[in-house]
Each structure stands twice: as structure tokens, then as C-alpha cells.
Motif scaffolding. Structure first.
Motif, PDB file in Angstrom:
ATOM      1  N   PRO A 136      -8.565   9.911   5.772  1.00  0.00           N
ATOM      2  CA  PRO A 136      -9.499   8.873   6.214  1.00  0.00           C
ATOM      3  C   PRO A 136     -10.920   9.148   5.729  1.00  0.00           C
ATOM      4  O   PRO A 136     -11.403  10.275   5.767  1.00  0.00           O
ATOM      5  N   GLY A 137     -11.550   8.094   5.227  1.00  0.00           N
ATOM      6  CA  GLY A 137     -12.890   8.214   4.664  1.00  0.00           C
ATOM      7  C   GLY A 137     -12.917   8.228   3.153  1.00  0.00           C
ATOM      8  O   GLY A 137     -13.956   7.966   2.537  1.00  0.00           O
ATOM      9  N   ASP A 138     -11.778   8.532   2.510  1.00  0.00           N
ATOM     10  CA  ASP A 138     -11.722   8.554   1.044  1.00  0.00           C
ATOM     11  C   ASP A 138     -11.855   7.134   0.489  1.00  0.00           C
ATOM     12  O   ASP A 138     -11.277   6.188   1.028  1.00  0.00           O
ATOM     13  N   GLU A 139     -12.593   7.012  -0.611  1.00  0.00           N
ATOM     14  CA  GLU A 139     -12.654   5.742  -1.331  1.00  0.00           C
ATOM     15  C   GLU A 139     -11.522   5.700  -2.350  1.00  0.00           C
ATOM     16  O   GLU A 139     -11.375   6.619  -3.165  1.00  0.00           O
ATOM     17  N   VAL A 140     -10.727   4.646  -2.284  1.00  0.00           N
ATOM     18  CA  VAL A 140      -9.526   4.572  -3.111  1.00  0.00           C
ATOM     19  C   VAL A 140      -9.434   3.213  -3.797  1.00  0.00           C
ATOM     20  O   VAL A 140     -10.127   2.262  -3.437  1.00  0.00           O
ATOM     21  N   TRP A 141      -8.560   3.145  -4.794  1.00  0.00           N
ATOM     22  CA  TRP A 141      -8.203   1.883  -5.427  1.00  0.00           C
ATOM     23  C   TRP A 141      -6.695   1.867  -5.622  1.00  0.00           C
ATOM     24  O   TRP A 141      -6.047   2.915  -5.614  1.00  0.00           O
ATOM     25  N   ALA A 142      -6.144   0.678  -5.783  1.00  0.00           N
ATOM     26  CA  ALA A 142      -4.699   0.567  -5.929  1.00  0.00           C
ATOM     27  C   ALA A 142      -4.331  -0.827  -6.412  1.00  0.00           C
ATOM     28  O   ALA A 142      -5.101  -1.773  -6.261  1.00  0.00           O
ATOM     29  N   ALA A 143      -3.135  -0.921  -6.986  1.00  0.00           N
ATOM     30  CA  ALA A 143      -2.521  -2.209  -7.298  1.00  0.00           C
ATOM     31  C   ALA A 143      -1.489  -2.488  -6.217  1.00  0.00           C
ATOM     32  O   ALA A 143      -0.646  -1.639  -5.927  1.00  0.00           O
ATOM     33  N   VAL A 144      -1.577  -3.660  -5.614  1.00  0.00           N
ATOM     34  CA  VAL A 144      -0.666  -4.025  -4.528  1.00  0.00           C
ATOM     35  C   VAL A 144       0.576  -4.681  -5.120  1.00  0.00           C
ATOM     36  O   VAL A 144       0.468  -5.727  -5.770  1.00  0.00           O
ATOM     37  N   PRO A 145       1.760  -4.102  -4.936  1.00  0.00           N
ATOM     38  CA  PRO A 145       2.977  -4.718  -5.478  1.00  0.00           C
ATOM     39  C   PRO A 145       3.134  -6.154  -4.980  1.00  0.00           C
ATOM     40  O   PRO A 145       2.802  -6.456  -3.828  1.00  0.00           O
ATOM     41  N   PRO A 146       3.648  -7.036  -5.808  1.00  0.00           N
ATOM     42  CA  PRO A 146       3.745  -8.458  -5.426  1.00  0.00           C
ATOM     43  C   PRO A 146       4.719  -8.723  -4.283  1.00  0.00           C
ATOM     44  O   PRO A 146       4.695  -9.814  -3.715  1.00  0.00           O
ATOM     45  N   TRP A 147       5.551  -7.765  -3.935  1.00  0.00           N
ATOM     46  CA  TRP A 147       6.460  -7.953  -2.806  1.00  0.00           C
ATOM     47  C   TRP A 147       5.831  -7.487  -1.487  1.00  0.00           C
ATOM     48  O   TRP A 147       6.459  -7.548  -0.445  1.00  0.00           O
ATOM     49  N   LYS A 148       4.559  -7.037  -1.530  1.00  0.00           N
ATOM     50  CA  LYS A 148       3.868  -6.616  -0.321  1.00  0.00           C
ATOM     51  C   LYS A 148       2.744  -7.588   0.026  1.00  0.00           C
ATOM     52  O   LYS A 148       2.278  -8.340  -0.830  1.00  0.00           O
ATOM     53  N   GLN A 149       2.295  -7.563   1.296  1.00  0.00           N
ATOM     54  CA  GLN A 149       1.149  -8.363   1.685  1.00  0.00           C
ATOM     55  C   GLN A 149      -0.064  -7.906   0.880  1.00  0.00           C
ATOM     56  O   GLN A 149      -0.302  -6.716   0.707  1.00  0.00           O
ATOM     57  N   GLY A 150      -0.862  -8.896   0.389  1.00  0.00           N
ATOM     58  CA  GLY A 150      -1.896  -8.612  -0.591  1.00  0.00           C
ATOM     59  C   GLY A 150      -3.233  -8.190  -0.009  1.00  0.00           C
ATOM     60  O   GLY A 150      -3.385  -7.926   1.194  1.00  0.00           O
ATOM     61  N   SER A 151      -4.237  -8.184  -0.867  1.00  0.00           N
ATOM     62  CA  SER A 151      -5.545  -7.598  -0.560  1.00  0.00           C
ATOM     63  C   SER A 151      -6.610  -8.611  -0.165  1.00  0.00           C
ATOM     64  O   SER A 151      -7.755  -8.228   0.072  1.00  0.00           O
ATOM     65  N   LEU A 152      -6.268  -9.883  -0.072  1.00  0.00           N
ATOM     66  CA  LEU A 152      -7.254 -10.882   0.351  1.00  0.00           C
ATOM     67  C   LEU A 152      -7.310 -10.910   1.880  1.00  0.00           C
ATOM     68  O   LEU A 152      -7.080 -11.921   2.543  1.00  0.00           O
ATOM     69  N   ALA A 153      -7.608  -9.748   2.432  1.00  0.00           N
ATOM     70  CA  ALA A 153      -7.647  -9.536   3.873  1.00  0.00           C
ATOM     71  C   ALA A 153      -8.529  -8.325   4.146  1.00  0.00           C
ATOM     72  O   ALA A 153      -8.914  -7.599   3.225  1.00  0.00           O
ATOM     73  N   GLU A 154      -8.831  -8.103   5.412  1.00  0.00           N
ATOM     74  CA  GLU A 154      -9.695  -6.977   5.760  1.00  0.00           C
ATOM     75  C   GLU A 154      -8.991  -5.633   5.606  1.00  0.00           C
ATOM     76  O   GLU A 154      -9.637  -4.620   5.339  1.00  0.00           O
ATOM     77  N   PHE A 155      -7.655  -5.618   5.796  1.00  0.00           N
ATOM     78  CA  PHE A 155      -6.901  -4.374   5.706  1.00  0.00           C
ATOM     79  C   PHE A 155      -5.602  -4.604   4.944  1.00  0.00           C
ATOM     80  O   PHE A 155      -5.055  -5.719   4.934  1.00  0.00           O
ATOM     81  N   VAL A 156      -5.114  -3.537   4.333  1.00  0.00           N
ATOM     82  CA  VAL A 156      -3.838  -3.590   3.634  1.00  0.00           C
ATOM     83  C   VAL A 156      -3.183  -2.217   3.739  1.00  0.00           C
ATOM     84  O   VAL A 156      -3.878  -1.187   3.784  1.00  0.00           O
ATOM     85  N   THR A 157      -1.854  -2.188   3.810  1.00  0.00           N
ATOM     86  CA  THR A 157      -1.137  -0.913   3.835  1.00  0.00           C
ATOM     87  C   THR A 157      -0.358  -0.728   2.537  1.00  0.00           C
ATOM     88  O   THR A 157       0.247  -1.667   2.018  1.00  0.00           O
ATOM     89  N   LEU A 158      -0.373   0.508   2.040  1.00  0.00           N
ATOM     90  CA  LEU A 158       0.359   0.882   0.836  1.00  0.00           C
ATOM     91  C   LEU A 158       0.946   2.271   1.036  1.00  0.00           C
ATOM     92  O   LEU A 158       0.554   2.989   1.966  1.00  0.00           O
TER      93      LEU A 158
END
Length: 426
Positions: A136-158
Motif C-alpha cells: 500500500p502506497g506504491d505508485e503502479v501502472w497496469a493494463a486491465v484485461p478486457p474480461w475484468k472490470q475496467g479503470s474508468l472508476a475510482e478503484f480497480v482490482t488486479l
């Protein structure tokens, strides 16, 4: 070198080094946002369609860490890809629903409400008990697989495997423009094209449709690997692609574009972002009987499963791939392959190093605030991309971070230029 041609519009996508894993204890006073809040803001679709299906809601359930390997990320910025536009209209729905939950497909369960957005840059706020690469606290980046809920939201899980530490030199807005096109390009060039950092030197590569997200990333990656890169794009994108390192540029709108390509030395690899009629002439530009590869990112797989059903569509797509592969290998000894996005956090670790070294720059064409996601979709739908369209989910400190990032990237580029000049003198 080091200069990025960005046209920003402020409006109202082999062998990788292993990660170093650190075990960090968790603390009892760390409380995840999901424990503090039950709902979040998000842009969702409740049905497939074109205009008007995107809806803003503040009642989307906050995702939680559901397994020991998952990571909960607070989204600072997201970006759009052509796939988001297609998915909004129902593209790939049957196969993606099968990938989401095979049992729910059998039971006829709905995938809605569905959150789109395939790129994320943000901050880790919660981790599963087995996660060791980020805390927690780390700045990260990622590609969200198309079968998962996307990033146009306040939170996302990967999952931890899909997440990587964000490049230090980039703001969240800049970082969000890279992950999905990076994972897509790497999967196509490495897994299908057979290229890597150690094998790409002096290879001749042709990229069709090179001014979009995958194309602009691929140019920079291949140049960092020492390849010779030829691209096709429209005339008004020539400055952009040359600024990113393209050695030769062919205007596809010119009547003699194919003749110009046929006059060139043949290619080792072609990365096709266009598809359609391009397949009819592109394989003829490859070196015959030398292991050359044609890789297209425009496969009929999802379209055929949508129109014919899962079983018949997959069978038809498989037969099509087999027939084209056999035809090309028998007639001229070249390999015909499909390229696909593949989630790969360790690959993004390597990309992050290239970014921080000044070898790969973000190409952001347009930015939109979170309140104007429909306008961002319209921008991408209009086509003729010159890089990526980014959505700023959190506005707070990104402008300060962008200024710092530009300063550091300029310093990195200057250092790289000095190293090249010293090497030339020696």
C-alpha cells in the motif's frame, strides 16, 4: 532524441528480467478503502450500443481484494483504446463472458453493469496476503484485461502479476497512456514476431497504421532494441513518427504507397495494425524462405464468436488461421500469425526501465477530466489517432507531477545524447 511530439488537447497498448521480491509486513492500522466505503464513482454501461449507453454512477460497489494475490488500486488516470469503443458496442461479448465466468455463461448471468477502460495508473491501497511485489502506497501502472472490470472508476482490482511499479519520471496522466499498448505490442512482437532485445538488432520491421497507440510504442521499443523501422501512416503524422525514431515513412494515402514499399529491401517482420486488404499485399514484402513473420493485430476471432457462437466461431477462426498459415509457409516460406494482448506485469517492469532511461516516451494526444468520459470516447471513435486519449480520474497533483516528469525526462534524454556522442568520438 529525447524530444516528444505531443499534441495535447485540454477538453471541458522473450526474455525479461525477474522481479526482486521483498517481503513487507502488514500493519494492523492499515484499513482498506473497501472497509471504509461501499460505493464509488464510475462510468458504466448497462447494455451494449453506441450513443448514450455510457452512464455515470456514484453507486458502483467498491471492489475488494477477493484473493490472496489481488491488489486494490486507487485510479489516478485511465486511458482509452479502440477496444473500449468496440466493447461498448458488444464486440467480443460471448468469448469475454466465457473468460469472466464460465459457469455464469451457462446460467445466463449478465455481465452488467460493465466498467470499460483498459489502462490504469494509480496507487495501491490494499493487497492480498500473498502479494509481495507491491505494498500500500506504491505508485503502479497496469493494463486491465478486457474480461475484468475496467479503470474508468475510482478503484480497480488486479492480480499482482498484472501490476508493475509506475516509471518514476512519468505523471499518472502520462503513465496511463502506455500499459495496454505496451503489453499488446510486446505480445505481438515477442511471442508472435520472435523479436526481443537480443535478437532485434538490424532487423527490418514494417509497422502499418503506426500513428496510434500500439504503433507509436512499437516504434520506440524497436529502436531501443536496434531495429530498422519503416512505418505507414498519413502525411500529417509523419512528424510524429519520425520524432519517435522511424527510419522510413510511407504515406498510405498516396497512390504509389505500395510501389514505394515494394522498392525497399524486404522485411523480417511486419506488424499490421490495419488488417483488411493489407493482408493481401503485406506478406509479399517479407523476405522469402528466411523465417520472416507477418503478425496482424486484427484477427476475426471475436467477430466470429459473436456472430456464429462460441463453438462454431472458434472453429471457423481456427480453420482460417490454419489455412492462411499453411498457404504462406508453402508459397513463400513466411509465417502468418495473429497477435493478441496478454497481461504481463514483469514486461511492464522492463518497459518502466526504458521509460526512466528516456528511451520510450508517452504519446498523449488528448486529455479529458473524469466528468467528460463520453467526450473522450467520441474523440477515440473519430479515429486517426496520434497517440492516446487519457482520462484524469484524480486531478489533485498531476500537473505538478507532469512538470517534474518533463524536467527529469529532459535530463535523461540529454544524458543519453551525451553518451552517444562520447561513443561516437571514441
Amino acid at each position: 532524441p529525447g524530444v516528444l511530439f505531443i499534441r495535447q488537447t485540454h477538453c471541458n497498448e522473450a526474455a525479461w528480467t525477474k522481479r526482486t521480491i521483498f517481503s513487507v509486513p502488514s500493519f494492523p492500522w492499515e484499513i482498506s478503502p473497501s472497509a471504509l466505503r461501499s460505493c464509488m464513482s464510475a462510468w458504466v454501461i448497462d447494455q451494449y450500443g453506441t450513443d448514450g449507453v455510457l452512464k455515470y454512477t456514484e453507486e458502483m460497489p467498491v471492489p475488494s481484494v477477493g484473493s490472496t494475490s489481488e491488489v486494490l488500486i486507487r485510479v489516478h488516470a485511465a486511458s482509452l483504446n479502440p477496444l473500449d469503443i468496440s466493447m461498448k458496442g458488444g464486440y467480443g461479448a460471448k468469448l469475454l463472458n466465457l473468460r469472466r465466468d464460465p459457469m455464469s455463461v451457462m446460467a445466463g448471468a449478465s455481465e452488467f453493469p460493465l466498467v470499460l477502460g483498459r489502462d490504469v495508473s494509480g496507487e495501491v491501497v490494499d493487497c492480498g496476503s500473498d502479494v509481495t511485489h507491491v505494498v500500500p502506497g506504491d505508485e503502479v501502472w497496469a493494463a486491465v484485461p478486457p474480461w475484468k472490470q475496467g479503470s474508468l472508476a475510482e478503484f480497480v482490482t488486479l492480480t499482482e502479476y498484472e501490476v508493475s511499479h509506475k516509471p518514476k519520471l512519468l505523471s499518472h496522466t502520462e503513465a496511463a497512456s502506455i500499459p495496454y499498448v505496451a503489453n499488446t505490442a510486446l505480445s505481438a512482437l515477442v511471442n508472435a514476431g520472435g523479436l526481443c532485445r537480443d535478437s532485434a538488432s538490424n532487423k527490418r520491421v514494417l509497422i502499418t497504421g503506426a500513428s496510434g497507440g500500439v504503433g507509436t510504442f512499437s516504434i520506440q521499443l524497436l529502436k531501443a532494441w536496434g531495429a530498422h523501422v519503416t512505418v505507414t501512416c498519413s502525411q500529417n503524422a509523419e512528424g510524429l513518427v519520425r520524432g519517435l525514431g522511424a527510419d522510413e515513412v510511407v504515406d498510405y494515402t498516396a497512390g504509389d504507397s505500395l510501389e514505394l514499399l515494394e522498392m525497399m529491401e524486404k522485411f523480417d517482420v511486419i506488424l499490421d495494425n490495419v488488417g483488411g486488404e493489407t493482408e493481401e499485399w503485406a506478406t509479399g514484402l517479407l523476405k522469402p524462405w528466411s523465417g520472416a513473420k507477418y503478425v496482424t493485430l486484427v484477427s476475426p476471432l471475436l467477430l466470429q464468436t459473436d456472430s456464429m457462437g462460441l463453438l462454431d466461431g472458434m472453429l471457423q477462426a481456427g480453420l482460417s488461421l490454419h489455412n492462411k498459415a499453411m498457404q504462406n509457409i508453402i508459397s513463400c516460406g513466411v509465417f502468418y500469425r495473429w497477435g493478441f494482448y496478454a497481461p504481463d506485469g514483469p514486461a511492464l517492469d522492463e518497459v518502466s526501465k526504458l521509460v526512466d532511461a528516456g528511451k520510450i516516451l508517452p504519446v498523449v494526444e488528448a486529455q479529458f477530466p473524469f466528468t467528460q468520459v463520453p467526450q473522450a470516447f467520441q474523440k477515440v471513435e473519430n479515429g486517426h489517432a496520434r497517440g492516446k486519449t487519457v482520462v484524469r480520474v484524480v486531478e489533485d497533483d498531476d500537473k505538478r507531477a507532469e512538470g517534474l516528469g518533463r524536467t527529469r525526462r529532459s535530463e535523461a534524454a540529454d544524458s543519453e545524447q551525451e553518451e552517444r556522442e562520447m561513443a561516437t568520438q571514441n
